[in-house]
Design a protein around this motif. Structure first.
Motif, PDB file in Angstrom:
ATOM      1  N   PRO A 218       0.847  -1.201   0.000  1.00 41.91           N
ATOM      2  CA  PRO A 218       0.000   0.000   0.000  1.00 41.91           C
ATOM      3  C   PRO A 218       0.875   1.242   0.000  1.00 41.91           C
ATOM      4  N   ARG A 219       0.391   2.282  -0.631  1.00 41.23           N
ATOM      5  CA  ARG A 219       1.176   3.521  -0.738  1.00 41.23           C
ATOM      6  C   ARG A 219       0.824   4.467   0.414  1.00 41.23           C
ATOM      7  N   ARG A 220       1.838   5.285   0.755  1.00 41.12           N
ATOM      8  CA  ARG A 220       1.702   6.387   1.708  1.00 41.12           C
ATOM      9  C   ARG A 220       0.977   5.953   2.979  1.00 41.12           C
ATOM     10  N   PHE A 221       1.575   4.998   3.637  1.00 45.10           N
ATOM     11  CA  PHE A 221       1.030   4.513   4.912  1.00 45.10           C
ATOM     12  C   PHE A 221       1.374   5.553   5.997  1.00 45.10           C
ATOM     13  N   ARG A 222       0.360   6.193   6.594  1.00 44.34           N
ATOM     14  CA  ARG A 222       0.554   7.260   7.581  1.00 44.34           C
ATOM     15  C   ARG A 222       0.053   6.799   8.942  1.00 44.34           C
ATOM     16  N   VAL A 223       0.852   7.080   9.916  1.00 45.68           N
ATOM     17  CA  VAL A 223       0.493   6.776  11.309  1.00 45.68           C
ATOM     18  C   VAL A 223       0.425   8.100  12.059  1.00 45.68           C
ATOM     19  N   ARG A 224      -0.744   8.455  12.578  1.00 42.69           N
ATOM     20  CA  ARG A 224      -0.933   9.727  13.279  1.00 42.69           C
ATOM     21  C   ARG A 224      -1.484   9.455  14.668  1.00 42.69           C
ATOM     22  N   GLN A 225      -1.025  10.291  15.603  1.00 40.87           N
ATOM     23  CA  GLN A 225      -1.421  10.110  17.008  1.00 40.87           C
ATOM     24  C   GLN A 225      -2.031  11.428  17.490  1.00 40.87           C
ATOM     25  N   PRO A 226      -3.342  11.619  17.285  1.00 43.96           N
ATOM     26  CA  PRO A 226      -3.952  12.905  17.660  1.00 43.96           C
ATOM     27  C   PRO A 226      -3.990  13.113  19.169  1.00 43.96           C
ATOM     28  N   ASN A 227      -4.023  12.053  19.942  1.00 42.05           N
ATOM     29  CA  ASN A 227      -4.046  12.175  21.400  1.00 42.05           C
ATOM     30  C   ASN A 227      -3.448  10.916  21.978  1.00 42.05           C
ATOM     31  N   LEU A 228      -3.487  10.816  23.275  1.00 45.34           N
ATOM     32  CA  LEU A 228      -2.869   9.668  23.936  1.00 45.34           C
ATOM     33  C   LEU A 228      -3.764   8.445  23.950  1.00 45.34           C
ATOM     34  N   GLU A 229      -4.996   8.569  23.498  1.00 47.98           N
ATOM     35  CA  GLU A 229      -5.914   7.419  23.538  1.00 47.98           C
ATOM     36  C   GLU A 229      -6.009   6.695  22.199  1.00 47.98           C
ATOM     37  N   THR A 230      -5.808   7.386  21.086  1.00 50.02           N
ATOM     38  CA  THR A 230      -6.038   6.766  19.767  1.00 50.02           C
ATOM     39  C   THR A 230      -4.860   7.004  18.847  1.00 50.02           C
ATOM     40  N   ILE A 231      -4.760   6.123  17.883  1.00 47.50           N
ATOM     41  CA  ILE A 231      -3.777   6.251  16.787  1.00 47.50           C
ATOM     42  C   ILE A 231      -4.551   6.086  15.482  1.00 47.50           C
ATOM     43  N   ASN A 232      -4.447   7.038  14.593  1.00 46.29           N
ATOM     44  CA  ASN A 232      -5.128   6.993  13.300  1.00 46.29           C
ATOM     45  C   ASN A 232      -4.167   6.481  12.230  1.00 46.29           C
ATOM     46  N   LEU A 233      -4.660   5.510  11.460  1.00 43.89           N
ATOM     47  CA  LEU A 233      -3.885   4.948  10.343  1.00 43.89           C
ATOM     48  C   LEU A 233      -4.586   5.295   9.034  1.00 43.89           C
ATOM     49  N   GLU A 234      -3.826   5.696   8.054  1.00 41.43           N
ATOM     50  CA  GLU A 234      -4.352   5.978   6.722  1.00 41.43           C
ATOM     51  C   GLU A 234      -3.356   5.458   5.686  1.00 41.43           C
ATOM     52  N   TRP A 235      -3.897   5.055   4.567  1.00 40.65           N
ATOM     53  CA  TRP A 235      -3.048   4.550   3.480  1.00 40.65           C
ATOM     54  C   TRP A 235      -3.756   4.710   2.151  1.00 40.65           C
ATOM     55  N   ASP A 236      -3.013   4.594   1.119  1.00 41.97           N
ATOM     56  CA  ASP A 236      -3.565   4.619  -0.247  1.00 41.97           C
ATOM     57  C   ASP A 236      -3.434   3.236  -0.863  1.00 41.97           C
ATOM     58  N   HIS A 237      -4.229   3.030  -1.891  1.00 38.80           N
ATOM     59  CA  HIS A 237      -4.208   1.733  -2.576  1.00 38.80           C
ATOM     60  C   HIS A 237      -2.847   1.476  -3.201  1.00 38.80           C
ATOM     61  N   PRO A 238      -2.476   0.213  -3.388  1.00 40.35           N
ATOM     62  CA  PRO A 238      -1.157  -0.091  -3.983  1.00 40.35           C
ATOM     63  C   PRO A 238      -1.034   0.502  -5.378  1.00 40.35           C
ATOM     64  N   GLU A 239       0.169   0.863  -5.717  1.00 37.69           N
ATOM     65  CA  GLU A 239       0.405   1.378  -7.070  1.00 37.69           C
ATOM     66  C   GLU A 239       0.173   0.302  -8.122  1.00 37.69           C
ATOM     67  N   HIS A 240       0.492  -0.948  -7.809  1.00 34.22           N
ATOM     68  CA  HIS A 240       0.302  -2.064  -8.731  1.00 34.22           C
ATOM     69  C   HIS A 240      -0.546  -3.130  -8.034  1.00 34.22           C
ATOM     70  N   PRO A 241      -1.862  -3.058  -8.167  1.00 39.60           N
ATOM     71  CA  PRO A 241      -2.701  -4.069  -7.491  1.00 39.60           C
ATOM     72  C   PRO A 241      -2.442  -5.483  -8.007  1.00 39.60           C
ATOM     73  N   ASN A 242      -2.079  -5.620  -9.316  1.00 37.31           N
ATOM     74  CA  ASN A 242      -1.806  -6.942  -9.913  1.00 37.31           C
ATOM     75  C   ASN A 242      -2.995  -7.885  -9.789  1.00 37.31           C
ATOM     76  N   GLY A 243      -4.179  -7.305  -9.761  1.00 40.47           N
ATOM     77  CA  GLY A 243      -5.373  -8.124  -9.668  1.00 40.47           C
ATOM     78  C   GLY A 243      -6.489  -7.367  -8.994  1.00 40.47           C
ATOM     79  N   ILE A 244      -7.513  -8.105  -8.597  1.00 40.74           N
ATOM     80  CA  ILE A 244      -8.649  -7.511  -7.903  1.00 40.74           C
ATOM     81  C   ILE A 244      -8.346  -7.540  -6.413  1.00 40.74           C
ATOM     82  N   LEU A 245      -8.293  -6.353  -5.825  1.00 42.10           N
ATOM     83  CA  LEU A 245      -8.047  -6.287  -4.390  1.00 42.10           C
ATOM     84  C   LEU A 245      -9.243  -6.842  -3.640  1.00 42.10           C
ATOM     85  N   ILE A 246      -9.000  -7.767  -2.734  1.00 40.66           N
ATOM     86  CA  ILE A 246     -10.090  -8.329  -1.925  1.00 40.66           C
ATOM     87  C   ILE A 246     -10.011  -7.843  -0.482  1.00 40.66           C
ATOM     88  N   GLY A 247      -9.012  -7.037  -0.178  1.00 43.67           N
ATOM     89  CA  GLY A 247      -8.945  -6.491   1.167  1.00 43.67           C
ATOM     90  C   GLY A 247      -7.521  -6.177   1.584  1.00 43.67           C
TER      91      GLY A 247
END
Length: 1356
Positions: A946-975
Motif C-alpha cells: 500500500p502507498r503512503r502509509f501514515r500513522v498519526r497520534q492525535p491524542n494519547l488514547e487513539t492512533i489513526n492509520l491511513e493509506w492509499d491503494h497499492p500502485e500495482h494491485p496486480n489483480g482484484i483487491l479483496i482487502g
C-alpha cells in the motif's frame, strides 16, 4: 388417422437415377511444366452423353464432375504432394464412361521427382460418346474390350471359342499369334474369325481332334493409330480319364486302430470333385471320427465294429463331361475282443473300455510328423488340415503363433480338422499349429505358411487423351513377391526397338510425354511379371481438339413442386474442358451461392424451389476454341395436399359410413384420387360410392372393417391420408356403461410419419392411442439426435390433445428422430416408438457460444472458456470455435486460434491486464455472426505494498492509520491485512490481526496505555494472496522531562486529516516580524510550479492557490491565479480519473483563439491536443491508470504564452465507492462556521490588546508547559504589552492549547519553505511544510495571505 406425403415424382426419379449413375470417380492429372492435361471420363446414359470430371465436392446424385482451370490447379498440386508422401493403390476410375476434359496447372519445380508428376491418370478404358456426330469426328486408337481368360479350358465335345473384341475409330482389324508365331487363319478350314470381331471359332463338326489346337494364343487389334494386345491365352482341352482296373482285397484292421482308405483319382483337367459312397450309392456318414481329407482319402481316427456294415467306394465327378467315375469298393474286416455287436454299447459313456479297446494318446495321420510348411499365393484361399487318430477320438483346435486367427477371414471345416483362410494377404504368413487332444494326452503339429504373390496393380496405366501441346504420363506400377519386372511395348513391339520419339521419355515404370502432337498417337503395353504370373495392360495416347458442344436436348421443360429441391443438368463436351456458367432469364450475373449451388460438373442445384425461381435458365460452356449454350425452362407447381383428411370412425353394422378426402392441387396438373383398403387397391362394389372428395359405404358389414387410404396424385407428386374404420356388432356396449369404467393413463401414440420434408421444417403425424376413459389434453413431441447426445431425448414442442399432426421447426444439420407422449388428467403415456430419422441440410452457425470468460489460472496466463453449442445450434459438421484475443489498452492486432473444445489457455501474458476476447462458431458451411467482445483479465499476482502509509497520534488514547491503494494491485483487491503489536522497550505484546475490505483506507487503534508504542505492518490482498507489507511505528510518547530549547529553524508540520492535529510536536523557531508571501506546499498528485516559478510569483506579489480534492475516483487539480492585464492563460484545472481527465482554464485572448494542451507521461511520451477556445472542458481519453502526467496549455499562435506547468496522477484501475468527507455539504458548513468563530476571536483579542488590557498569557518564555501544569486546564497566560517577542520554547494555538515539543520527528525532516514567522501576539504565521518523506497535504491547509491578526493590527 395418419397422413403421409410423397415428394415430387419427377424430381425424385431424376435424382435417384443420377445417384445410381454416379458411381465413378476419375483420379487427378499432374504436370511438371506449364501445360494443361485433359482427361476424358464420360457417362453414357440412355443415349445421351453426360460429361463428367472427377473432382472433389460433387454429390452422389451428380452424374459427373467438372473442374475449371483454377480449381484443377489446386487439386492437382494437392494430389502431387500426397502421392510423393505415400504410394498407394489408386481407386477405380470412371469405368466405361464417356469423355470428360480436365485441365491442370504447373506444380512447383522443387525436385527431380517432379518429372514424374507430369501425367494424367484416369479411370478404365475411355469411351467416346455414341452420338454419331461425335463418333465421326473423334478418332480413337484400339482398346481391348473383351477377351478369354488366361487359362482357357474347353470341352472337347464342343467347338472351341477364343474371344477377342476391341473398339476404336476407325474400327480395328485383328490377327492372332499361336505359340508366339503368326497364326494364319486362312490356311485352316476349321478356324474362322467372327465378323467385326477378333473372336476365333474352331469348328469340329467335320472332324478333327481338339488336342491338336492346344497352345498359347494372343490377339492383336490394330488401326492407323496403334495396336492393342490381348493377354496370352493358354488353350487346354478338358480331360476325364478312366479309373484303372484293380482288384482290392478286404482290409483287415483291429478294432480301435486308425485306418486310411486311399482314393488316388486319375488326373483330370480340371481336377475332379471327390466324394465317398457305398456300392449301393448311399453316402458315407462322416463325423469327427470318420472324415474325408482334402486329398480325397477317407480317414478313420479309430475303427469300431459297426464300420464293417458297409463297403466304401471313392467317386470322382468331372466338370466338363458331367460324368462320375466310381472306384472299386473297399471291404473292411474288423478284429475285435468283443465279438457280439451289442448296439447298447454304442452310447455307453466308456464304450471303448466296455468293448476291451485300449485307450491311447493322439497321433497325426495327416500331415505326419510335428512340422510342415505350405506356400500360398496372395488373394487365394489357404487350407490347413490336421487329421489325428486316437482312442477316444481326439478334438482338434487351431492357433497362430504370435497373434490371433483372422476372425473375419478364418473358418473351420471338416469337424474342425481343416482351417480355411480366404483372400490371403501378406499379413497371414507365419506359423500355425493344430492341437489334437483327448483324455489320454495331446499332440501338436506346426505348419509354416509363406505367402507369395503374383503381380498385382498398384497403378495400372490408363488411356491418356490430351490436347495438342499438352504434357502427360503413363504409369505402370505393380507389386508382387518376388518383385515383378516391368517391360514397356508400343503397338505390340518392345519400346527399345520402336522408332525414337523426342517427345517421349522412359523413367522406370513411367513414360513421360511432352508437347504431344497428333503424331504421338499410339497404344502402349505394360507387362509386369514374376515367377507366379504376369499382368498385361494397354493404354493409348490420343490427342483431341474439340470446341464445346451441348449433349442434352435443347430447350428442355422441367416441372418441379414448390419448396422441393431440384437440379438442372447441362451435359457438355469439349477439349480443352470448357468452363460452364448459368444465367437466369438471359441476364444477371453467374448463378452460384445462396439458394443456388453449381457443382463441378456444371449441374445447377436449387436448394428450395420458390415461385420466383420459375423462368428460363441458360448454361454456357466456353473454352479456347469457342462456346456453346443450352436453355432449360423451369416451371414451379403447387404441391398436392389433402386438407380435409379421413378420420377414424366407429360404425354399427348396417349403418352408413363416409370417409372424406378433400384435395388441393395445382390446376395445371391432372389429379387422380384413389382408395386403398389395408394397403391394397379398393374394389368399388355396389354398396360403395366414390365421389370426388369422399367415399361412402352403405350397409356397413364386418368385412368393411380395416384401414382406408386416400391417395391423391398428379404426375409430379402425391399425398396420402389414412383412417381406420371399426365396425361394431348390434349388441355394442352402451355409452353410459363406458362412462362408469375406471380412468387410466392414455396408451402410447403410434404410427409416426414424417411428411412435407423441407429445409427447416417437417410435418409429424401420429395416430392417438386409447385415452382410457380420460380425454387426452396435450401431446409432447420430443426429439433425439445422434451426433452430440445420442440416446438423450429433449422436449421439442407441445400441442393440444385435439391435434395429431403438426409442423415442427427444425435446426440445420441435425439428424432428427421424434417420438410423441400423450397426456391426460391421470398422467402421461409411454413414449411412442421413434419415427424414422430426418437429417436437415447444413448451414453456417447463426449464433456463437455463450458465457465467454477470460480468467487467469496463473499469473502469466489467461484461460478463455465458454459454454459449447449443442446439436441444434451447430448447424453443420465439424463445429469448431475461432478464438480471438488482444490486449485492450494496446489495441494490437488480434491473435486467433481454432479450437474444437470449450477452453483455450493464452500463455506468456502480463500480470492482470485486460484483454478483449471474441469466440466465433464455425462449421464446414461457414462462420457464424460476428461475436460480441468480452473483457477478460490475465492472471493475478501478489499486489505491491500500500502507498503512503501514515500513522498519526492525535491524542494519547487513539492512533489513526491511513493509506492509499497499492500502485500495482496486480489483480482484484479483496482487502487489506493489518498486523500490529504493542512494545515498550524490550517488552512486546500479543500480535493483533485485522482484515479490511478493499475500499477501506482508514483505521483507528485504541491505545491500551499512553506509554507503549505500536509497530504496524500493512499488506494488500488479491485472490492470489497477500503482497508486500509496509511497516510503520507510532510516534514516541512525549518526554516528561523539561526539554531544552531547539535551535532556530522552520517549524516542521505534518498535515493530518481534516479536523485533526498533527502528532508531531512543533518546535519553536525565531522568525521575522513581517510576513513574506510564500508558495503553498504541493499535493502528492499535483505540482503547481517549480521553485523558480514560485520565486517569480512571490516577487510579482501574485497570489496562487492550489486546491486538491482527493477521492478514490478522481482528483481535482486547480491553479488559481489573479488575472493579468496582458494576454495570458491561468486557472488551469485538471479533474482526472483512471483513464481520462477533464481540463479547463481561463484566458484573456479574443474569441476564436486556438489553444494546444500538451501533456507528458512518466515515460516521457509527449502528446498534444489542439482545441478551440470555446471547446472547454477538454477531455484527454488515452490516459493510463496510476500514471503521473505533466501538463500545460499554450496559445497555438504563440507558444511562448503558456500556463504554468502542473502535475497530476490518474487513479488506479479500480473504483473506490467511499465518499470523500471534504465534499460533503455538512462538513463545508461546519468548517465555515469554525473559520468565522476564529475570525471573531482574533478581532476580540486585537481590540483587547490595543486598549492595553491584560491578556492572560503565561509568562514562560523558555520553558514550555509541562503536561501536569495546573494552569494548562484553563489555557490562560500572563501577557503584557512590553513582552512583545516571540516565545522561544513554545508555540501557542488560537484555542490556548500548547503543542508538545518532543517528537520523533527531526526538524531537519521538514520542508524547505521559508522560515516561520511569529507575530507580536505570539501567533505563528508562515508556511506549514510537510516532511520530505511524506507526500501528502490533506485539506486546504496552505496559508499564503498575510495573517489576519497582522492585517487587523496594521489597521489599528
Amino acid at each position: 388417422m395418419r397422413r403421409r406425403a410423397a415428394s415430387g415424382a419427377a424430381g425424385d426419379d431424376r435424382q435417384a437415377a443420377a445417384r445410381a449413375a454416379d458411381s465413378a470417380d476419375c483420379t487427378r492429372g499432374r504436370s511438371p511444366s506449364p501445360c494443361r492435361l485433359i482427361d476424358l471420363c464420360a457417362v453414357w446414359d440412355a443415349g445421351v452423353f453426360l460429361a463428367s470430371a472427377a473432382g472433389k465436392g460433387a454429390p452422389s446424385g451428380v452424374p459427373g464432375r467438372r473442374l475449371n482451370e483454377a480449381e484443377t490447379l489446386n487439386s492437382v498440386r494437392e494430389a502431387q504432394f500426397q502421392r510423393l508422401e505415400a504410394e498407394r493403390p489408386r481407386r477405380p476410375g470412371c469405368g466405361a464412361r464417356g469423355p470428360v476434359l480436365r485441365m491442370a496447372g504447373q506444380p512447383p519445380p522443387w525436385a527431380y521427382t517432379a518429372i514424374l508428376l507430369c501425367a494424367l491418370s484416369l479411370g478404365r478404358a475411355i469411351e467416346i460418346p455414341m452420338d454419331p456426330s461425335i463418333q465421326n469426328e473423334l478418332s480413337q486408337p484400339p482398346t481391348i474390350t473383351k477377351q478369354s481368360v488366361k487359362d482357357h479350358i474347353v470341352d472337347p465335345r464342343d467347338n472351341i471359342l477364343i474371344e477377342c473384341e476391341a473398339k476404336g475409330n476407325p474400327a480395328p482389324s485383328f490377327h492372332w499369334t499361336r505359340n508366339s508365331k503368326f497364326f494364319n487363319i486362312a490356311k485352316d478350314p476349321r478356324v474362322s474369325m467372327r465378323r467385326r470381331s477378333g473372336t476365333l471359332v474352331i469348328d469340329f463338326r467335320s472332324g478333327g481332334r481338339p488336342e491338336e489346337y492346344e497352345g498359347e494364343y494372343q490377339c492383336f487389334a490394330r488401326n492407323k493409330f496403334g495396336t492393342a494386345l490381348s493377354n496370352r491365352i493358354r488353350l487346354q482341352v478338358s480331360k476325364s480319364p478312366l479309373w484303372p482296373k484293380e482288384n482290392l482285397d478286404p482290409v483287415v484292421v483291429q478294432e480301435g486302430a486308425p485306418l486310411t482308405l486311399q482314393c488316388n483319382p486319375p488326373p483330370g483337367l480340371p481336377s475332379p470333385v471327390i466324394f465317398w459312397m457305398s456300392s449301393s450309392m448311399e453316402p458315407i456318414t462322416q463325423d469327427k471320427r470318420v472324415s474325408q481329407g482334402h486329398n480325397g482319402d477317407l480317414y478313420f481316427s479309430n475303427v469300431i465294429l459297426q464300420d464293417m456294415q458297409t463297403d466304401y467306394s471313392c467317386n470322382a465327378r468331372f466338370h466338363f463331361t458331367h460324368t462320375i467315375q466310381q472306384k472299386n469298393p473297399f471291404t473292411l474286416k474288423v478284429l475285435t475282443n468283443h465279438p457280439y455287436n451289442d448296439s447298447s454299447l454304442r452310447n455307453h459313456p466308456d464304450m471303448y473300455s466296455a468293448r476291451g479297446v485300449a485307450e491311447r494318446t493322439p497321433s497325426f495321420m495327416y500331415p505326419q510328423g510335428t512340422a510342415s510348411s505350405q506356400m500360398v499365393l496372395r488373394g487365394m484361399d489357404l487350407l490347413l488340415e490336421c487329421i489325428a487318430s486316437g482312442v477316444p477320438t481326439p478334438d482338434i483346435a487351431w492357433y497362430k503363433k504370435g497373434g490371433d486367427l483372422p476372425s473375419d477371414k478364418a473358418k473351420f471345416e471338416n469337424f474342425n480338422k481343416a482351417l480355411r483362410i480366404t483372400n490371403v494377404s501378406e499379413e497371414d504368413s507365419g506359423e500355425y499349429f493344430c492341437l489334437a487332444s483327448n483324455k489320454m494326452g495331446s499332440i501338436r503339429h506346426t505348419i509354416s505358411v509363406r505367402v507369395k504373390a503374383a503381380p498385382y496393380w498398384l497403378d495400372e496405366p490408363k488411356n491418356l487423351i490430351l490436347a495438342p501441346g499438352e504434357d502427360g504420363r503413363l504409369v505402370c506400377r505393380a507389386n508382387g513377391n518376388p518383385k515383378p519386372t516391368v517391360q514397356w511395348m508400343v503397338n505390340g513391339e518392345p519400346l527399345q526397338s520402336a522408332p525414337p520419339n523426342p517427345n517421349r521419355e522412359v523413367a522406370g515404370d513411367t513414360i513421360i510425354f511432352r508437347d504431344t502432337q497428333i503424331s504421338s498417337r499410339a497404344v502402349y503395353q505394360c507387362n509386369s511379371s514374376n515367377e507366379h504370373g504376369y499382368l498385361l495392360a494397354n493404354a493409348f495416347v490420343s490427342v483431341l481438339d474439340v470446341p464445346p458442344r451441348m449433349l442434352s436436348p435443347r430447350n428442355q421443360l422441367i416441372r418441379v413442386i414448390l419448396y422441393n429441391r431440384t437440379r438442372l443438368d447441362c451435359p457438355f463436351f469439349g477439349s480443352p474442358i470448357p468452363t460452364l456458367r448459368w444465367f437466369k432469364n438471359g441476364q444477371g450475373s453467374n448463378l452460384d451461392g445462396g439458394n443456388y449451388h453449381v457443382y463441378e460438373n456444371g449441374s445447377l442445384e436449387i436448394k428450395m424451389i420458390r415461385k420466383e425461381d420459375q423462368g428460363i435458365y441458360t448454361c454456357v460452356a466456353t473454352n479456347i476454341l469457342g462456346k456453346a449454350e443450352n436453355q432449360v425452362r423451369l416451371e414451379v407447381k403447387d404441391p398436392t395436399r389433402i386438407y380435409r383428411m379421413p378420420e377414424d370412425q366407429v360404425a354399427k353394422r348396417g349403418s352408413t359410413a363416409q370417409l372424406e378426402c378433400r384435395v388441393k392441387h395445382d390446376p395445371s396438373l391432372k389429379l387422380t384420387v384413389s382408395w386403398l383398403k389395408d394397403d391394397e387397391p379398393l374394389y368399388i362394389s355396389n354398396r360403395m360410392k366414390k365421389e370426388e372428395d369422399s367415399l361412402t359405404i352403405f350397409g356397413v358389414a364386418e368385412r368393411d372393417q380395416g384401414s382406408y387410404t386416400c391417395v391423391a396424385s398428379t404426375e409430379l407428386d402425391q399425398d396420402l391420408a389414412k383412417a381406420y374404420l371399426t365396425v361394431l356388432a348390434d349388441q355394442a356396449t352402451p355409452t353410459n356403461r363406458l362412462a362408469a369404467l375406471p380412468k387410466g393413463r392414455p396408451d402410447r401414440p403410434r404410427d409416426l410419419e414424417l411428411t412435407d420434408l423441407a429445409e427447416r421444417s417437417v410435418r409429424l403425424t401420429w395416430i392417438p392411442g386409447d385415452d382410457n376413459n380420460s380425454p387426452i389434453t396435450d401431446y409432447v413431441v420430443q426429439f433425439e439426435e445422434d451426433q452430440f447426445q445420442p440416446g438423450v431425448w429433449h422436449d421439442h414442442s407441445r400441442f393440444p390433445g385435439s391435434v395429431n399432426s403438426a409442423v415442427l421447426r427444425l435446426s440445420p444439420y441435425v439428424n432428427y428422430q421424434f417420438r410423441v407422449i400423450a397426456i391426460n388428467e391421470v398422467g402421461s403415456s409411454h413414449p411412442s416408438l421413434p419415427s424414422e430419422r430426418y437429417r436437415t441440410s447444413g448451414a453456417p452457425p447463426e449464433s456463437n457460444p455463450s458465457d465467454v470468460k477470460g480468467e487467469g489460472t496463473r499469473k502469466n496466463n489467461m484461460e478463455i472458456t465458454w459454454t459449447p453449442m449443442n446439436a441444434t445450434s451447430a448447424f453443420g459438421p465439424n463445429l469448431r470455435y475461432i478464438v480471438k484475443w488482444r490486449r485492450r489498452e494496446a489495441r494490437e492486432a488480434w491473435n486467433n486460434v481454432t479450437v474444437w473444445g470449450s477452453r483455450y489457455v493464452v500463455g506468456q501474458t502480463p500480470v492482470y491486464v485486460p484483454y478483449e476476447i471474441r469466440v466465433q462458431a464455425e462449421n464446414d458451411f461457414g462462420k457464424g455472426p460476428e461475436p460480441d467482445t468480452v473483457i477478460g483479465y490475465s492472471g493475478e499476482d501478489l499486489p505491491s505494498a500500500p502507498r503512503r502509509f501514515r500513522v498519526r497520534q492525535p491524542n494519547l488514547e487513539t492512533i489513526n492509520l491511513e493509506w492509499d491503494h497499492p500502485e500495482h494491485p496486480n489483480g482484484i483487491l479483496i482487502g487489506y491485512t493489518l498486523k500490529y503489536v504493542a512494545f515498550n522497550g524490550t517488552k512486546v505484546g500479543k500480535q493483533i490481526v485485522e482484515n479490511f475490505s478493499p475500499n477501506q483506507t482508514k483505521f483507528t487503534v485504541q491505545r491500551a496505555d499512553p506509554v507503549s508504542r505500536y509497530r504496524f505492518s500493512l499488506s494488500a490482498r488479491t485472490q492470489v494472496g497477500s503482497g508486500e507489507a509496509v511497516t510503520e511505528e507510532s510516534p514516541a510518547p512525549p518526554n516528561e522531562a523539561t526539554p531544552t530549547a531547539a535551535p532556530p529553524t522552520s517549524p516542521p508540520t505534518t498535515v493530518g486529516a481534516p479536523g485533526t492535529v498533527s502528532s508531531t510536536d512543533a518546535t519553536a523557531a525565531t522568525a521575522e516580524a513581517t510576513a513574506v508571501p510564500t508558495v503553498p506546499p504541493v499535493s502528492p498528485t499535483t505540482t503547481a510550479a517549480t521553485e523558480a516559478t514560485a520565486t517569480a510569483a512571490a516577487t510579482a506579489a501574485a497570489t496562487t492557490t492550489t486546491t486538491t480534492t482527493e477521492s478514490p475516483a478522481t482528483t481535482r487539480t486547480e491553479i488559481r491565479e489573479s488575472a493579468p492585464d496582458e494576454q495570458s492563460i491561468w486557472n488551469v484545472t485538471v479533474v482526472p480519473n483512471s483513464k481520462w481527465a477533464n481540463i479547463t482554464w481561463k484566458h484573456s485572448f479574443g474569441p476564436g483563439t486556438d489553444f494546444v494542451v500538451e501533456y507528458i507521461d512518466s515515460n516521457h511520451t509527449k502528446k498534444t491536443v489542439p482545441v478551440k477556445a470555446q471547446a472547454q472542458p477538454v477531455q484527454l481519453t488515452d490516459l493510463y491508470p496510476g500514471m503521473t502526467y505533466t501538463l500545460r496549455v499554450y496559445s497555438r499562435d504563440n507558444e511562448g504564452i503558456s500556463s504554468a506547468v502542473i502535475t497530476f496522477m490518474t487513479s488506479a484501475a479500480y473504483t473506490n465507492n467511499q465518499a470523500d468527507i471534504a465534499t460533503q455539504g455538512w462538513f463545508i458548513g461546519l468548517m465555515c462556521a469554525i473559520a468565522l468563530l476564529v475570525l471573531i476571536l482574533l478581532i476580540v483579542c486585537f481590540i483587547k490588546r490595543s486598549r492595553g488590557g491584560k491578556y492572560p498569557v503565561r509568562e514562560k518564555k523558555d520553558v514550555p508547559l509541562g503536561p501536569e501544569d495546573p494552569k494548562e486546564e484553563d489555557g490562560s497566560f500572563d501577557y503584557s504589552d512590553e513582552d512583545n517577542k516571540p516565545l522561544q520554547g513554545s508555540q501557542t494555538s488560537l484555542d490556548g492549547t500548547i503543542k508538545q515539543q518532543e517528537s520523533d520527528d527531526s526538524l531537519v525532516d521538514y520542508g524547505e519553505g521559508g522560515e516561520g514567522q511569529f507575530n507580536e501576539d505570539g501567533s505563528f504565521i508562515g508556511q506549514y511544510t510537510v516532511k520530505k518523506d511524506k507526500e501528502e497535504t490533506e485539506g486546504n491547509e496552505s496559508s499564503e495571505a498575510t495573517s489576519p491578526v497582522n492585517a487587523i493590527y496594521s489597521l489599528a
